[in-house]
Design an enzyme around this catalytic site. Structure first.
Site, PDB file in Angstrom:
ATOM      1  N   LYS A 123      -0.797   8.182   0.536  1.00 29.47           N
ATOM      2  CA  LYS A 123      -1.413   9.354   1.205  1.00 29.47           C
ATOM      3  C   LYS A 123      -2.049  10.406   0.320  1.00 29.47           C
ATOM      4  CE  LYS A 123       0.822   9.938   5.678  1.00 29.47           C
ATOM      5  NZ  LYS A 123       1.405  10.875   6.619  1.00 29.47           N
ATOM      6  N   LYS A 206      -3.374  -2.103   9.983  1.00 33.67           N
ATOM      7  CA  LYS A 206      -2.457  -1.511  11.472  1.00 33.67           C
ATOM      8  C   LYS A 206      -3.402  -0.715  12.312  1.00 33.67           C
ATOM      9  CE  LYS A 206       1.735   0.569  12.155  1.00 33.67           C
ATOM     10  NZ  LYS A 206       2.924   1.639  11.676  1.00 33.67           N
ATOM     11  N   LYS A 209      -4.117   6.174  14.015  1.00 33.91           N
ATOM     12  CA  LYS A 209      -5.235   7.127  14.293  1.00 33.91           C
ATOM     13  C   LYS A 209      -5.951   7.770  13.229  1.00 33.91           C
ATOM     14  CE  LYS A 209      -0.744   9.562  14.264  1.00 33.91           C
ATOM     15  NZ  LYS A 209       0.400  10.081  15.239  1.00 33.91           N
TER      16      LYS A 209
END
Ligand code: TRP
Length: 347
Positions: A123, A206, A209
């Site tokens: 991240k 994957k 969102k």
């Protein structure tokens, strides 16, 4: 000689905690990989399900979006079948004890442990120096979420296993440092059937969102036409479908679509291959669309209805938060006692 050790109430034996980040659309991957499992587990465990808004702000969230996303995700959980009378459903920030315990656990966890967290590295990317401190200590807050209720079981996907391991390490170190047997070491609940759902455009990524392209996922808010269109455009390969699972080797997109079909129909991949072996993707996609719309349609309709009923959704969150506070308060009190914090209620 040191004073005889105080005794604390026994930990619960069957208590589940799990959380989901309210940072955008709930999609088919969340549903088949996690939420549907939560719905099933609530019958066998005392279950606490949390919209983790405090985790969400480790990366900036527009305040209006955050409010809307918490309500929408709550509506999604309820629409999918989570019973707010049976389970506790709430948003994290309504129970300040999460933040309070997280501080104490910040002092238990080691820098070296957090430095090994792969999600932080992913991240933060190249901009480590610019990442929030909250993003770095995110796993400690997650450990606090779980341990605040002395939870015994945590349903998590693959991407959260490392964080759960860390929560166990923190619980163990806390118990060891203070010479208590207070926190149970939370066990992962691995759902063998939980489908790992991939992007509709890239079978190696994957479903997420945060993918910039909406065509990569089926959102729980998508209507029938949108679902049909996304499935029609889903990436495939030129061959016909195999009649055996072995025929899916190196065909990641085909495998993903068959997996989705199987998950929605409670069928194994073997059964789906046996059913569709030799079919073209065009025919299979028609069948998949029918199944997806049939299964998700009622959930989407209920979710839309609930999303418009903010009074009801907010009342569920409030009720959940009050029940969560009642469970957490005596546990946090014991933790304060264990670490030696002087408190107005006396030690
Ligand atoms: N970190 C989890 C995720 O991003 C969400 C989460 C927060 C969670 N607290 C938790 C999951 C506690 C399980 C238990 O998916």
């Amino acid at each position: 000689m040191s004073a005889p050790q105080k005794t604390y109430p026994a930990a619960p034996t069957d208590r589940i905690f799990s959380g989901v980040q309210p940072t955008g659309n709930l999609h088919l991957g969340n549903y088949l990989g996690a939420i549907r499992n939560w719905v099933r587990l609530q019958h066998d465990f005392e279950s606490i399900y949390c919209l983790v808004d405090m985790h969400a702000i480790t990366q900036f969230q527009d305040p209006d979006d955050l409010r809307a996303n918490v309500r929408e995700a709550t509506a999604g959980l309820l629409a999918a079948g989570i019973d707010p009378k049976k389970s506790i459903v709430f948003n994290q920030s309504q129970v300040p004890a999460h933040a309070e315990l997280a501080w104490i656990l910040n002092c238990v966890a080691r820098m070296g442990w957090l430095n090994r967290m792969t999600q932080f590295k992913d991240k933060a990317g190249k901009n480590r120096e610019g990442a929030s401190v909250g993003l770095f200590v995110y796993p400690n807050l997650m450990a606090a979420d779980i341990l605040l209720y002395r939870s015994t079981h945590v349903p998590v996907g693959d991407d959260q296993k490392q964080h759960l391991e860390l929560a166990r390490d923190i619980a163990q170190k806390f118990n060891g440092d203070y010479g208590v047997d207070f926190f149970p070491l939370p066990e992962p609940v691995i759902n063998a059937e939980a489908a790992r759902i991939m992007s509709l455009r890239d079978g190696t990524a994957k479903m997420s969102k945060s993918d910039l392209s909406d065509a990569t996922r089926i959102n729980l808010t998508d209507d029938a036409d949108t679902i049909a269109k996304k499935i029609r455009k889903a990436r495939t390969d030129p061959d016909a479908l195999p009649s055996e699972v072995a025929g899916l080797a190196d065909r990641v997109e085909a495998r993903n679509l068959l997996t989705i079909y199987g998950a929605l129909q409670d069928k194994t991949l073997e059964e789906v291959c046996a059913e569709f072996g030799g079919s073209t993707f065009a025919d299979f996609k028609k069948a998949l669309t029918e199944v997806a719309v049939g299964h998700l349609g009622p959930i989407t309709a209920e979710m839309t209805r609930l999303t418009d009923d903010t009074t009801y959704v907010d009342s569920v969150l409030k009720d959940g938060a009050l029940r969560a506070r009642d469970l957490a308060a005596p546990i946090l009190r014991d933790v304060h006692d264990i670490v030696g914090f002087l408190q107005p209620w006396g030690n």
